[in-house]
Design a protein around this motif. Structure first.
Motif, PDB file in Angstrom:
ATOM      1  N   ALA A 511       0.825  -1.209   0.000  1.00 43.34           N
ATOM      2  CA  ALA A 511       0.000   0.000   0.000  1.00 43.34           C
ATOM      3  C   ALA A 511       0.861   1.261   0.000  1.00 43.34           C
ATOM      4  N   ALA A 512       1.940   1.267   0.768  1.00 51.39           N
ATOM      5  CA  ALA A 512       2.833   2.429   0.767  1.00 51.39           C
ATOM      6  C   ALA A 512       3.511   2.598  -0.585  1.00 51.39           C
ATOM      7  N   GLY A 513       3.879   1.492  -1.233  1.00 46.96           N
ATOM      8  CA  GLY A 513       4.465   1.588  -2.561  1.00 46.96           C
ATOM      9  C   GLY A 513       3.472   2.016  -3.622  1.00 46.96           C
ATOM     10  N   LEU A 514       2.209   1.682  -3.412  1.00 50.71           N
ATOM     11  CA  LEU A 514       1.178   2.032  -4.386  1.00 50.71           C
ATOM     12  C   LEU A 514       0.762   3.486  -4.265  1.00 50.71           C
ATOM     13  N   PHE A 515       0.572   3.962  -3.023  1.00 46.57           N
ATOM     14  CA  PHE A 515       0.098   5.329  -2.805  1.00 46.57           C
ATOM     15  C   PHE A 515       1.218   6.296  -2.437  1.00 46.57           C
ATOM     16  N   ARG A 516       2.467   5.805  -2.336  1.00 48.89           N
ATOM     17  CA  ARG A 516       3.660   6.634  -2.169  1.00 48.89           C
ATOM     18  C   ARG A 516       3.686   7.400  -0.849  1.00 48.89           C
ATOM     19  N   VAL A 517       3.121   6.840   0.200  1.00 50.64           N
ATOM     20  CA  VAL A 517       3.154   7.489   1.492  1.00 50.64           C
ATOM     21  C   VAL A 517       3.005   6.422   2.569  1.00 50.64           C
ATOM     22  N   THR A 518       3.682   6.614   3.699  1.00 48.19           N
ATOM     23  CA  THR A 518       3.658   5.630   4.783  1.00 48.19           C
ATOM     24  C   THR A 518       2.266   5.508   5.383  1.00 48.19           C
ATOM     25  N   ALA A 520      -0.576   5.547   4.041  1.00 43.79           N
ATOM     26  CA  ALA A 520      -1.430   4.635   3.276  1.00 43.79           C
ATOM     27  C   ALA A 520      -1.142   3.180   3.642  1.00 43.79           C
ATOM     28  N   GLY A 521       0.112   2.848   3.902  1.00 44.24           N
ATOM     29  CA  GLY A 521       0.440   1.492   4.331  1.00 44.24           C
ATOM     30  C   GLY A 521      -0.147   1.163   5.689  1.00 44.24           C
ATOM     31  N   VAL A 522      -0.071   2.109   6.621  1.00 40.43           N
ATOM     32  CA  VAL A 522      -0.660   1.884   7.948  1.00 40.43           C
ATOM     33  C   VAL A 522      -2.173   1.736   7.834  1.00 40.43           C
ATOM     34  N   ALA A 523      -2.800   2.549   6.990  1.00 37.45           N
ATOM     35  CA  ALA A 523      -4.250   2.464   6.806  1.00 37.45           C
ATOM     36  C   ALA A 523      -4.648   1.118   6.204  1.00 37.45           C
ATOM     37  N   ALA A 524      -3.837   0.608   5.277  1.00 34.96           N
ATOM     38  CA  ALA A 524      -4.154  -0.693   4.684  1.00 34.96           C
ATOM     39  C   ALA A 524      -4.056  -1.806   5.717  1.00 34.96           C
TER      40      ALA A 524
END
Length: 608
Positions: A511-518, A520-524
């Protein structure tokens, strides 16, 4: 040799291009200065040469375009802007991480620390470096691959004279070894002092291409700087004697009133004149002043303030080019191409290349900052405390106690910590793009993705194991050893626990790689228990007509493999984990994220 041919920036909204048909050379064994006033297109020209911006033209690095060089770090060293590194990473850690990306041994980092004078600051954090030390680190990063060509954008901007002199000495040393050096500057005096060749541009176009001797003679103007408490009287005397001797001497009084700039005379003549008339002199020195601004087609303009950063001058630069006054000669244009008989080939902005040693790079990136150890330590302490609290009432199952997963929390601390580390794996790349300085993106290479997945999975498994051991040790210490007993389905529990932590780590990473922000990864990671699990649980459940019992055996017969029967138990345990609502939700989330990541990667590759 570096050859730039027909560089032209892409037009934006009908505006004139920042660089327009720029052609020049930077020869081997020579320091070349690209001189121009701020906004003249110097940085845009460098970005076109490095294929960081779209446009037209071509740049040859020893006869090859940059995208055809297999290992660019060994051919071109680049210094654009500040150091792209995490501020809490050490100087040595940053260089070793970049060594893995460039495919050179880690010992190269220590060699360059000695070369650039940072041997005693290897353990210093990047964020605490001064501007001069940071510029030395940036130069060391550019020299990691021992490149033939160095390209630097305003390398001495903001530096003290001593630091600037040291940096120019390094550039001359690199050129003396047979390399080519190209740097940009807006100060003609700096170009005259440090370069062997000067290319002057204005408005993105070539103004002059000269050797430094011809540049100093035709583009700079010598003068005598005089400081005296009786400057007005001295100016009048010098002008009167010059008129009497019919010499062309011009005296300019500075704004302070006590300083003169005398053109067309010498220190000896001014000193003799002051002595004959009994006028005290506090300063008497030869200086170099610029003729005028680039693009000034009117009369020669004199500047009063010699301390201000002067701009490059037009003067007779065009005539010097036409008559061969120090110019390096015309650079041949490429042959006609598909873009048209008179147009240079297009420059496509290309994606950054991945590290040559991706696993080594990812390990040094992950453990090169204290954030990783801090997150793991917090997860261990929180898990130990929660497990002790859960074991007090005796109603919580032992697996939940060891995993420190109360019903109130959507995820146990270990799973959330693994997801956070996975999110930082790509999030830090976009925030501090060490792999793609100046490109604004991170390379979507399969090798880099697999390395991040493997390293994040290993860290997640390590964290999961440490949490179980820490929880067990805490329970044994507080309540004794009778509480901990080996459950009969320990294999299924181990697979589910490992799958949960690894799945959270991968969900955060993708998710962080897809949306380019940390974030977004935590939210996923949080979306799996909060959104996906309730959605899976509400799905209609139909009666099962068939069962997958015996699937491992049928797989073994189909593949003609004779794996141990213990493997069948692991496969069945994995299937039970996937069938669980949390496992199903995590599997669906990972499937969607993988497909989205691959889709955006392929689309970006086609676009470029």
């Amino acid at each position: 040799m570096l050859q730039a041919i027909g560089l032209t920036s892409a037009r934006h909204r009908g505006l004139s291009p920042a660089v327009d048909d720029l052609t020049f050379e930077a020869g081997s064994g020579c320091v070349t200065a690209l001189l121009g006033a701020p906004g003249s297109g110097k940085t845009a020209a460098l970005r076109l040469m490095l294929e960081l911006e779209p446009g037209r033209g071509i740049t040859y690095f020893r006869g090859r375009a940059l995208h055809r060089v297999e290992q660019p770090a060994r051919e071109v060293g680049v210094l654009l802007g500040d150091v792209q590194g995490h501020p809490v990473r050490t100087v040595r850690g940053q260089l070793r991480m970049l060594c893995a990306a460039a495919g050179v041994p880690a010992s190269r980092a220590d060699e360059l620390l000695d070369t650039v004078g940072l041997a005693g600051l290897g353990d210093q954090r990047i964020g605490s470096l001064s501007l001069g030390m940071e510029r030395r680190l940036a130069l060391a990063s550019a020299l990691l691959g021992d490149p033939y060509t160095l390209i630097l954008d305003e390398p001495t901007k903001g530096l003290a004279p001593r630091e600037a002199a040291w940096l120019h000495g390094m550039l001359r040393s690199h050129a003396a070894g047979g390399g080519a050096v190209l740097y940009t500057t807006s100060d003609p005096k700096e170009a005259a002092r440090s370069a062997g060749h000067v290319v002057s541009i204005d408005g993105g176009r070539l103004v002059a291409d000269q050797g430094v001797a011809d540049f100093s003679r035709t583009r700079l103007r010598p003068r005598v700087a005089v400081r005296s408490p009786h400057a007005a009287r001295l100016a009048a005397v010098v002008s009167r004697e010059a008129r009497a001797a019919r010499r062309s001497v011009e005296v300019v009084t500075e704004a302070s009133g006590s300083r003169l700039s005398v053109y067309g005379s010498s220190c000896a003549e001014i000193g003799d004149t002051a002595f004959r008339h009994g006028l005290p002199v506090h300063q008497l020195a030869d200086e170099i002043g610029e003729i005028g601004e680039i693009g000034d087609t009117g009369p020669v303009a004199e500047r009063a303030d010699s301390g201000a950063a002067p701009a490059a001058t037009r003067g007779d630069g065009r005539e010097a080019d036409a008559t061969g006054g120090g110019g390096s000669g015309a650079v041949p244009r490429p042959a006609a191409n598909a873009a048209g008989p008179d147009l240079p080939p297009p420059i496509r902005r290309r994606a950054a290349r991945g590290p040559l040693r991706p696993v080594r790079y990812e390990l040094r990136r992950l453990f090169g900052v204290r954030t990783t150890a801090l997150i793991m330590a917090v997860a261990l302490v929180a898990s130990a405390g929660i497990s002790v609290l859960l074991a007090r009432n005796g109603s919580t199952p032992l697996p939940n106690v060891l995993a420190a997963w109360p019903p109130l929390l959507p995820l146990p601390p270990a799973a959330f910590g693994a997801g956070l580390l996975g999110a930082l794996s790509f999030g830090d790349e976009f925030r501090y793009p060490a792999l793609a300085a100046g490109r604004g993106t991170v390379p979507r290479r399969l090798g880099l993705l697999l390395a991040k997945l493997a390293v994040s999975a290993g860290v997640a498994l390590l964290l999961a194991l440490l949490v179980v051991l820490a929880s067990a040790a805490s329970l044994r210490l507080v309540y004794g050893g009778d509480l901990i007993r080996m459950p009969p389905n320990v294999m299924s529990l181990a697979v589910s626990w490992s799958g949960l932590t690894v799945g959270c780590a991968w969900a955060g990473l993708l998710a962080a790689g897809l949306f380019r922000v940390t974030a977004a990864g935590v939210a996923a990671v949080l979306a799996v228990p909060v959104l996906m699990v309730p959605l899976v649980q509400r799905m209609p459940k139909a009666s099962t007509a068939r069962s997958v019992t015996g699937l491992p055996g049928r797989l073994r017969d189909l593949a003609w493999l004779q794996w141990p029967h213990e493997t069948d138990r692991w496969l069945l345990a994995a299937m039970r984990v996937v069938a669980h609502p949390v496992g199903t939700a995590l599997t669906l989330s990972l499937s969607v994220l993988i497909c989205a990541y691959l889709f955006t990667s392929l689309r970006g590759r086609v676009r470029w």
